[in-house]
Scaffold this motif. Sequence first.
Motif, PDB file in Angstrom:
ATOM      1  N   ASN A  10      81.634  30.157  -0.871  1.00 56.84           N
ATOM      2  CA  ASN A  10      81.619  28.728  -1.169  1.00 56.84           C
ATOM      3  C   ASN A  10      83.063  28.281  -1.336  1.00 56.84           C
ATOM      4  O   ASN A  10      83.719  28.734  -2.267  1.00 56.84           O
ATOM      5  N   ASN A  13      81.291  28.128   6.195  1.00 57.94           N
ATOM      6  CA  ASN A  13      81.309  27.518   7.518  1.00 57.94           C
ATOM      7  C   ASN A  13      79.996  27.801   8.238  1.00 57.94           C
ATOM      8  O   ASN A  13      79.223  26.905   8.471  1.00 57.94           O
ATOM      9  N   SER A  15      77.360  30.315   7.441  1.00 60.24           N
ATOM     10  CA  SER A  15      76.188  30.508   6.583  1.00 60.24           C
ATOM     11  C   SER A  15      76.641  30.931   5.192  1.00 60.24           C
ATOM     12  O   SER A  15      77.766  31.368   5.005  1.00 60.24           O
ATOM     13  N   THR A  16      75.728  30.797   4.248  1.00 64.15           N
ATOM     14  CA  THR A  16      76.014  31.163   2.867  1.00 64.15           C
ATOM     15  C   THR A  16      74.809  31.887   2.291  1.00 64.15           C
ATOM     16  O   THR A  16      73.686  31.708   2.760  1.00 64.15           O
ATOM     17  N   GLY A  59      73.345  25.913   7.132  1.00 66.76           N
ATOM     18  CA  GLY A  59      73.829  24.546   7.281  1.00 66.76           C
ATOM     19  C   GLY A  59      73.002  23.692   8.216  1.00 66.76           C
ATOM     20  O   GLY A  59      73.479  22.702   8.767  1.00 66.76           O
ATOM     21  N   ASN A  66      72.651  20.505  12.608  1.00 64.53           N
ATOM     22  CA  ASN A  66      73.739  20.898  11.724  1.00 64.53           C
ATOM     23  C   ASN A  66      74.077  19.739  10.791  1.00 64.53           C
ATOM     24  O   ASN A  66      74.142  18.592  11.237  1.00 64.53           O
ATOM     25  N   SER A  69      80.121  18.295   7.326  1.00 63.59           N
ATOM     26  CA  SER A  69      80.968  18.896   6.296  1.00 63.59           C
ATOM     27  C   SER A  69      80.878  18.047   5.034  1.00 63.59           C
ATOM     28  O   SER A  69      80.735  16.833   5.102  1.00 63.59           O
ATOM     29  N   ILE A  91      80.290  22.684   2.507  1.00 63.14           N
ATOM     30  CA  ILE A  91      80.325  23.112   3.898  1.00 63.14           C
ATOM     31  C   ILE A  91      81.616  22.592   4.517  1.00 63.14           C
ATOM     32  O   ILE A  91      81.938  21.406   4.372  1.00 63.14           O
ATOM     33  N   LYS A  93      83.434  22.548   8.248  1.00 62.72           N
ATOM     34  CA  LYS A  93      83.260  22.844   9.677  1.00 62.72           C
ATOM     35  C   LYS A  93      84.595  22.796  10.391  1.00 62.72           C
ATOM     36  O   LYS A  93      85.475  22.110  10.047  1.00 62.72           O
TER      37      LYS A  93
END
Length: 93
Positions: A10, A13, A15-16, A59, A66, A69, A91, A93
Motif C-alpha cells: 500500500n 499498482n 494487486s494488493t 483494482g 480498472n 488511481s 492505487i 497506476k
Amino acid sequence: EFALDQNYPNPFNASTTIKYALPRNANVRLVIYNLLGQKVITLINRDMSAGYKTIQWNGINDFGQNVASGLYIMRLTADKNAFTQVRKLTIIK
C-alpha cells in the motif's frame, strides 16, 4: 478477535493482499468504496469459518473495469454488523 489488517503493498499498482481474522464463524462482507462513499466492488459477502483469511484485489470494480488511481476505503463487517472496521488503501497506476 475480529480484525482487518492494512493491505500490502500500500500503495499498490497491479494487486494488493488484504488479511483479516475471524475468531468464530460469521457472515462476512468486505467492500471497497471510493471517497464519495460509492461502492466499487464487493470482494466477500458470505458465511465464513473462523480463522485467518487472505484475499487479493487487483483494482477491478464490479463491472470488470480498472479503477482510477487514488484513495479508496475497504470496509469489513462481520457477525451481522456486530463488528465493523475500515482501512484506507491507495492505487497508483
